[in-house]
Write an enzyme that holds these catalytic residues in place. Structure first.
Site: not given
Length: 294
Positions: A123, A81
């Site tokens: 997220d 990420k």
């Protein structure tokens, strides 16, 4: 969040998930079933670097191959990420503020035909929505978060937006915790700190968040000694396979309020689906798809 209106392909859409140890992910089924509900031709592929025996250095070539093959984009999970950031052409405002990406969208420029890679973070929204639904009214004075990687950055950002007064970041790599704290202090000052003295910090905590992979099948155990839990703590996980980690099981045994990673997984998928397809998704439908994929 703006949805896509210019998909690369006019008919079949192909997307994927890049990560390690992701064979149990329910994300493909969530996306494909939501697409079927909406009458879309849609395929979602797992790109598991462990299963494919790929090194991290393969990430740039994989992203390039996705563009060549006509993919709409990829979801990105542990451990990529943050590694993916320098490989992108642009970031959404939220992804730039967080410093982590979990959704990469390919977009073709009409004037030149050039394909640009834009990074988003869904997220953060997914965790925040799950927290509001599952831990409403939780005391937010002092929170300790374990994990300062890509997922941890998004969760920490969400926690501060939710109103945490003081957030302490703990990571197995103390320098990573320091770096995330420094990044977040631009917006929240001294309310975000890095620390390594767990017992003292946990003794003062109202809530605890696990944003590490510890608790997944590949990384069994708890991110800190479960004996440090107290019944007055609330405990939140971002892991959803297994849905009940060792940490959540220990916390529930003490009577703690708990939050599994299920809601975050569903919420991030809702937003990512919209970015990939340009079509609005439905949270309740996605939750049903998630349950059916078990």
């Amino acid at each position: 969040m703006a949805a896509r209106t210019d998909p690369l392909a006019s008919q079949a859409l192909c997307v994927g998930l890049i990560g390690r140890g992701i064979q149990q992910s329910r994300t493909p089924k969530m996306h494909e079933r939501e697409a079927a509900r909406l009458g879309m031709d849609y395929a979602y592929f797992l790109v598991d670097f462990d299963q494919l025996e790929l090194g991290d250095a393969a990430l740039p070539d994989l992203l390039s191959a996705g563009a060549t093959l006509g993919f709409q984009g990829f979801n990105v999970t542990h451990p990529f990420k943050q590694q993916v950031l320098p490989l992108l052409n642009a970031l959404s405002d939220e992804a730039a503020a967080i410093g982590a990406v979990n959704t990469v969208v390919y977009e073709r420029l009409a004037a030149t035909g050039e394909i640009r890679l834009t990074g988003y973070n869904t997220d953060c929204w997914g965790f925040a929505e799950s927290f509001r639904a599952g831990l409403a009214g939780a005391v937010m004075r002092n929170v300790v978060q374990f994990g300062a990687g890509g997922a941890g950055a998004a969760v920490a950002y969400a926690l501060m937006q939710l109103g945490v007064e003081n957030l302490t970041l703990v990571d197995s790599d103390f320098n990573r915790a320091l770096a995330l704290a420094a990044h977040m202090q631009h917006a929240w000052g001294g309310r975000v700190q890095a620390a390594s003295a767990m017992p003292e910090r946990l003794g003062l905590a109202d809530g605890i968040v696990n944003a590490t992979p510890v608790g997944m099948g590949k990384y069994p155990g708890t991110p800190f000694p479960a004996a440090l839990l107290r019944s007055n703590h609330w405990v939140a996980e971002i892991i959803y396979f297994p849905e009940e980690t060792e940490l959540l099981r220990a916390a529930r045994g003490l009577g703690c309020r708990t939050l599994s990673g299920t809601g975050m997984a569903i919420g991030q998928a809702v937003r990512a689906f919209e970015l990939f397809t340009g079509h609005q998704s439905n949270m309740a439908a996605m939750a049903s798809h998630f349950a059916m994929a078990a």
